[in-house]
Motif scaffolding. Structure first.
Motif, PDB file in Angstrom:
ATOM      1  N   PRO A  12       0.829  -1.209   0.000  1.00 44.74           N
ATOM      2  CA  PRO A  12       0.000   0.000   0.000  1.00 44.74           C
ATOM      3  C   PRO A  12       0.865   1.262   0.000  1.00 44.74           C
ATOM      4  CG  PRO A  12       0.065  -0.926   2.212  1.00 44.74           C
ATOM      5  CD  PRO A  12       0.825  -1.876   1.329  1.00 44.74           C
ATOM      6  N   LEU A  13       1.434   1.526  -1.142  1.00 40.88           N
ATOM      7  CA  LEU A  13       2.298   2.685  -1.346  1.00 40.88           C
ATOM      8  C   LEU A  13       1.863   3.412  -2.612  1.00 40.88           C
ATOM      9  CD1 LEU A  13       5.840   1.100  -0.805  1.00 40.88           C
ATOM     10  CD2 LEU A  13       4.658   2.624   0.790  1.00 40.88           C
ATOM     11  N   GLU A  14       2.167   4.705  -2.664  1.00 41.31           N
ATOM     12  CA  GLU A  14       2.083   5.451  -3.916  1.00 41.31           C
ATOM     13  C   GLU A  14       3.461   6.022  -4.217  1.00 41.31           C
ATOM     14  OE1 GLU A  14      -1.254   8.115  -5.096  1.00 41.31           O
ATOM     15  OE2 GLU A  14       0.317   9.652  -5.147  1.00 41.31           O
ATOM     16  N   ILE A  15       3.931   5.769  -5.426  1.00 43.40           N
ATOM     17  CA  ILE A  15       5.213   6.294  -5.884  1.00 43.40           C
ATOM     18  C   ILE A  15       4.946   7.218  -7.058  1.00 43.40           C
ATOM     19  CG2 ILE A  15       7.500   5.761  -6.805  1.00 43.40           C
ATOM     20  CD1 ILE A  15       7.234   2.960  -5.570  1.00 43.40           C
ATOM     21  N   SER A  16       5.400   8.448  -6.943  1.00 41.70           N
ATOM     22  CA  SER A  16       5.303   9.418  -8.033  1.00 41.70           C
ATOM     23  C   SER A  16       6.708   9.786  -8.482  1.00 41.70           C
ATOM     24  CB  SER A  16       4.551  10.672  -7.588  1.00 41.70           C
ATOM     25  OG  SER A  16       3.209  10.376  -7.279  1.00 41.70           O
ATOM     26  N   ALA A  17       6.853  10.057  -9.778  1.00 42.44           N
ATOM     27  CA  ALA A  17       8.200  10.325 -10.299  1.00 42.44           C
ATOM     28  C   ALA A  17       8.126  11.175 -11.552  1.00 42.44           C
ATOM     29  CB  ALA A  17       8.917   9.007 -10.601  1.00 42.44           C
ATOM     30  N   ILE A  18       9.247  11.765 -11.883  1.00 38.18           N
ATOM     31  CA  ILE A  18       9.423  12.483 -13.133  1.00 38.18           C
ATOM     32  C   ILE A  18       9.380  11.455 -14.271  1.00 38.18           C
ATOM     33  CG2 ILE A  18      11.957  12.278 -13.120  1.00 38.18           C
ATOM     34  CD1 ILE A  18      10.126  15.474 -14.123  1.00 38.18           C
ATOM     35  N   PRO A  19       8.902  11.802 -15.469  1.00 43.62           N
ATOM     36  CA  PRO A  19       8.904  10.841 -16.576  1.00 43.62           C
ATOM     37  C   PRO A  19      10.300  10.271 -16.829  1.00 43.62           C
ATOM     38  CG  PRO A  19       7.556  12.732 -17.156  1.00 43.62           C
ATOM     39  CD  PRO A  19       8.218  13.058 -15.845  1.00 43.62           C
ATOM     40  N   GLU A  20      10.368   8.975 -17.065  1.00 44.17           N
ATOM     41  CA  GLU A  20      11.671   8.330 -17.249  1.00 44.17           C
ATOM     42  C   GLU A  20      12.368   8.849 -18.508  1.00 44.17           C
ATOM     43  OE1 GLU A  20      12.443   4.427 -16.162  1.00 44.17           O
ATOM     44  OE2 GLU A  20      10.607   4.174 -15.007  1.00 44.17           O
ATOM     45  N   VAL A  28      13.936  16.936  -6.251  1.00 49.77           N
ATOM     46  CA  VAL A  28      13.211  15.690  -6.079  1.00 49.77           C
ATOM     47  C   VAL A  28      12.986  15.040  -7.442  1.00 49.77           C
ATOM     48  CG1 VAL A  28      11.006  16.952  -6.086  1.00 49.77           C
ATOM     49  CG2 VAL A  28      11.114  14.634  -5.165  1.00 49.77           C
ATOM     50  N   MET A  29      13.237  13.745  -7.537  1.00 49.10           N
ATOM     51  CA  MET A  29      12.956  12.985  -8.757  1.00 49.10           C
ATOM     52  C   MET A  29      11.834  11.989  -8.537  1.00 49.10           C
ATOM     53  SD  MET A  29      16.689  12.160 -10.414  1.00 49.10           S
ATOM     54  CE  MET A  29      17.253  11.205  -8.996  1.00 49.10           C
ATOM     55  N   LEU A  30      11.683  11.569  -7.286  1.00 47.78           N
ATOM     56  CA  LEU A  30      10.717  10.528  -6.937  1.00 47.78           C
ATOM     57  C   LEU A  30      10.227  10.796  -5.527  1.00 47.78           C
ATOM     58  CD1 LEU A  30      11.158   6.705  -7.409  1.00 47.78           C
ATOM     59  CD2 LEU A  30      10.670   7.602  -5.146  1.00 47.78           C
ATOM     60  N   GLN A  31       8.945  10.531  -5.291  1.00 47.19           N
ATOM     61  CA  GLN A  31       8.375  10.687  -3.960  1.00 47.19           C
ATOM     62  C   GLN A  31       7.491   9.474  -3.666  1.00 47.19           C
ATOM     63  OE1 GLN A  31       7.242  14.571  -1.560  1.00 47.19           O
ATOM     64  NE2 GLN A  31       5.826  14.248  -3.242  1.00 47.19           N
ATOM     65  N   VAL A  32       7.547   8.991  -2.438  1.00 48.53           N
ATOM     66  CA  VAL A  32       6.787   7.805  -2.056  1.00 48.53           C
ATOM     67  C   VAL A  32       6.091   8.053  -0.726  1.00 48.53           C
ATOM     68  CG1 VAL A  32       8.868   6.768  -1.047  1.00 48.53           C
ATOM     69  CG2 VAL A  32       6.911   5.315  -1.601  1.00 48.53           C
ATOM     70  N   VAL A  33       4.846   7.584  -0.615  1.00 44.87           N
ATOM     71  CA  VAL A  33       4.066   7.745   0.602  1.00 44.87           C
ATOM     72  C   VAL A  33       3.198   6.504   0.783  1.00 44.87           C
ATOM     73  CG1 VAL A  33       2.194   8.967  -0.606  1.00 44.87           C
ATOM     74  CG2 VAL A  33       2.485   9.280   1.873  1.00 44.87           C
ATOM     75  N   ASN A  34       2.976   6.091   2.009  1.00 44.93           N
ATOM     76  CA  ASN A  34       2.075   4.973   2.260  1.00 44.93           C
ATOM     77  C   ASN A  34       0.626   5.414   2.065  1.00 44.93           C
ATOM     78  OD1 ASN A  34       2.822   6.386   4.867  1.00 44.93           O
ATOM     79  ND2 ASN A  34       0.999   5.239   5.565  1.00 44.93           N
ATOM     80  N   THR A  35      -0.236   4.497   1.660  1.00 39.42           N
ATOM     81  CA  THR A  35      -1.646   4.821   1.432  1.00 39.42           C
ATOM     82  C   THR A  35      -2.558   4.234   2.497  1.00 39.42           C
ATOM     83  OG1 THR A  35      -1.907   2.874   0.008  1.00 39.42           O
ATOM     84  CG2 THR A  35      -1.309   4.960  -1.068  1.00 39.42           C
ATOM     85  N   ASP A  36      -2.020   3.436   3.392  1.00 37.73           N
ATOM     86  CA  ASP A  36      -2.767   2.840   4.502  1.00 37.73           C
ATOM     87  C   ASP A  36      -2.112   3.305   5.797  1.00 37.73           C
ATOM     88  OD1 ASP A  36      -3.787   1.237   6.535  1.00 37.73           O
ATOM     89  OD2 ASP A  36      -3.750  -0.604   5.352  1.00 37.73           O
ATOM     90  N   PRO A  37      -2.862   4.010   6.676  1.00 42.21           N
ATOM     91  CA  PRO A  37      -2.235   4.531   7.899  1.00 42.21           C
ATOM     92  C   PRO A  37      -1.660   3.444   8.798  1.00 42.21           C
ATOM     93  CG  PRO A  37      -4.626   4.777   7.966  1.00 42.21           C
ATOM     94  CD  PRO A  37      -4.275   4.409   6.564  1.00 42.21           C
ATOM     95  N   ALA A  38      -2.142   2.208   8.663  1.00 41.02           N
ATOM     96  CA  ALA A  38      -1.572   1.122   9.462  1.00 41.02           C
ATOM     97  C   ALA A  38      -0.176   0.743   8.988  1.00 41.02           C
ATOM     98  CB  ALA A  38      -2.494  -0.104   9.404  1.00 41.02           C
ATOM     99  N   CYS A  39       0.198   1.244   7.806  1.00 45.48           N
ATOM    100  CA  CYS A  39       1.504   0.879   7.211  1.00 45.48           C
ATOM    101  C   CYS A  39       2.413   2.091   7.091  1.00 45.48           C
ATOM    102  CB  CYS A  39       1.282   0.219   5.856  1.00 45.48           C
ATOM    103  SG  CYS A  39       0.318  -1.298   5.925  1.00 45.48           S
ATOM    104  N   PHE A  40       2.348   2.976   8.057  1.00 46.87           N
ATOM    105  CA  PHE A  40       3.203   4.176   8.050  1.00 46.87           C
ATOM    106  C   PHE A  40       4.684   3.826   7.957  1.00 46.87           C
ATOM    107  CE2 PHE A  40       2.574   2.867  12.442  1.00 46.87           C
ATOM    108  CZ  PHE A  40       3.852   2.894  12.961  1.00 46.87           C
TER     109      PHE A  40
END
Length: 470
Positions: free
Chosen positions: A95-103, A112-124
């Motif tokens: 349960p993660l979201e990864i965003s990035a600049i086009p390859e 920043v080239m890439l950013q990642v965040v959890n999408t489920d608070p139980a998985c911080f």
């Protein structure tokens, strides 16, 4: 149990980190940047390969059992409840979201080239847990693609100066690095990263990777070429026969072949075999013979080899007044080739009024192996944390290492007329402060690529190459 257990694709100390965050932690947002290094920008590449290989397959109960056994025997706690939550509530997908600049995009350093965040608070805890695998997956192909592109710029500059044309540029740096890579996966990723910029390789696994991960049909090409064993197998007294056999087997109209020619005496091979007994066959073949020196000082050897070949076979002057061999003969230098020696060789040729059109380079360990995470000072850092529904900045600012100061907050990357790109706070683009997505409204150049086990964007190799074009 999967072939590669994602739970174990981690540094040991990560196993205890779920116990170290503040009470009430729900979300953690982290980012990847290049903090410095040998180049001014970095070509972002490799995320899609990592996602397809590692993040689209779920973990299983056997993975959890294996990881628990290893970590507990290793002296660390294991977050079995956390991984079982992922297994039962998310089907084993992260349960993660990864965003990035086009390859393929060149990104100025310190952004920043890439950013990642959890999408489920139980998985911080999961955002930081993925750091080991994610940073390793990114730094290597980014660094190889960046170095390859910088070399391409150098060669392009000498072609502009000595030929006035960049025809054939994509074939002027050939990957010889497969045997010098640290593993098959390294050869695949590094070799593929080189092909973001060039179309020549002998690293077959790079072709496999580009086809598998980016949908490439045939991203690169090679030619029949001799090695020392196939030449010396004939014996020194039959060196001419070995070369003649190469012409007989592979020469012909529209064909190109390369022959290593320094097994015994390079100057004898050039003067008395290629330029003597086999001279007319070379001229009449209808194809192109590429002579390969493979020892000695590369600057001196290339210069002298081309001078001798021009004396024997002739040379014309192009529109810029630089000498170029007839189309039926060229030279490839594959020994001692590096980011520093290539401009030295090309400058020496320029000073002799020899066009860069005459030469191709083969690069091995210097291309795929002699790089590391510090070449571009890669780092992934937490920059924001959500505790009890409120986001707070997270950063480091060590007095003893100011160059390691990290960014604060949830981030976005925007176009900047002066700097090319600039990192800003996500909130400055108008996104909701309560949103989980790292994709801001407006003109954030970071795009969601992966979310909860799904690849959201499938980029083609042609699209990557278009982004990286110089």
């Amino acid at each position: 149990m999967t072939a590669h257990n994602l739970i174990l694709n981690v540094d040991s100390y990560k196993a205890s980190h779920f116990l170290q965050y503040p009470p009430g932690t729900q979300y953690i947002s982290s980012y990847i940047e290049c903090r410095g290094g040998d180049f001014s920008e970095a070509v972002f590449f490799g995320l899609q390969a990592f996602v397809k290989e590692y993040l689209l397959q779920p973990i299983h109960a056997g993975d959890i059992d294996e990881a628990e056994t290893i970590f507990k025997s290793h002296g660390l706690p294991f977050h079995r409840a956390g991984w079982e939550h992922i297994l039962h509530h998310h089907g084993g997908l992260l349960p993660l979201e990864i965003s990035a600049i086009p390859e393929g995009t060149p990104v100025p350093l310190h952004n920043v080239m890439l950013q990642v965040v959890n999408t489920d608070p139980a998985c911080f805890w999961l955002t930081s847990y993925i750091e080991t695998a994610l940073v390793r997956a990114i730094w290597y192909p980014v660094t190889v693609a960046t170095q390859s592109r910088e070399i391409k710029k150098v060669i392009a500059g000498y072609l502009d100066a000595t030929a006035g044309s960049r025809t054939g540029l994509e074939f002027m740096l050939h990957d010889f690095g497969a045997r010098g890579a640290s593993s098959l996966e390294s050869a695949m990723l590094g070799g593929m990263a080189h092909l973001v910029n060039f179309h020549g390789t002998d690293t077959v696994s790079a072709l496999v990777a580009a086809r598998r991960f980016y949908g490439a049909d045939m991203p690169a090409f090679s030619i029949p070429a001799a090695e020392h064993s196939t030449m010396t197998a004939w014996g020194r007294d039959r060196e001419e026969d070995a070369y003649a056999n190469m012409l007989r087997r592979f020469a012909g109209p529209g064909h190109t072949l390369a022959v290593v020619s320094d097994s015994y005496d390079l100057w004898h091979a050039i003067e008395n075999i290629w330029g003597g007994s086999l001279r007319q066959q070379v001229i009449d073949s209808g194809g192109t013979l590429v002579v390969r020196p493979d020892s000695g000082d590369p600057v001196a050897i290339v210069s002298e080899s081309l001078e001798r070949l021009m004396r024997i076979f002739g040379a014309r002057r192009n529109a810029h007044g630089y000498r170029i061999l007839p189309d039926f003969i060229r030279l490839i230098q594959g020994d001692g080739v590096s980011r520093s020696s290539i401009p030295e060789i090309l400058q020496a040729l320029k000073e002799r009024r020899i066009s860069a059109e005459n030469i191709t380079f083969g690069m091995g360990g210097e291309l795929l192996q002699k790089v590391d995470r510090d070449t571009l000072s890669f780092a992934m850092k937490a920059s924001a944390i959500c505790i009890d529904g409120h986001w707070h900045d997270v950063w480091k600012d060590p007095v003893t290492g100011p160059e390691k100061k990290s960014k604060r907050g949830r981030l976005a990357l925007v176009a900047d007329p002066a700097a090319g790109m600039r990192t800003v706070r996500l909130e400055s683009l108008g996104s909701s402060s309560q949103g989980l997505s790292s994709h801001a409204m407006g003109h954030n150049l970071l795009r969601p690529v992966y979310r909860n086990g799904q690849l959201l964007l499938d980029t083609s190799f042609d699209e990557v190459r278009a982004q990286a074009r110089i």
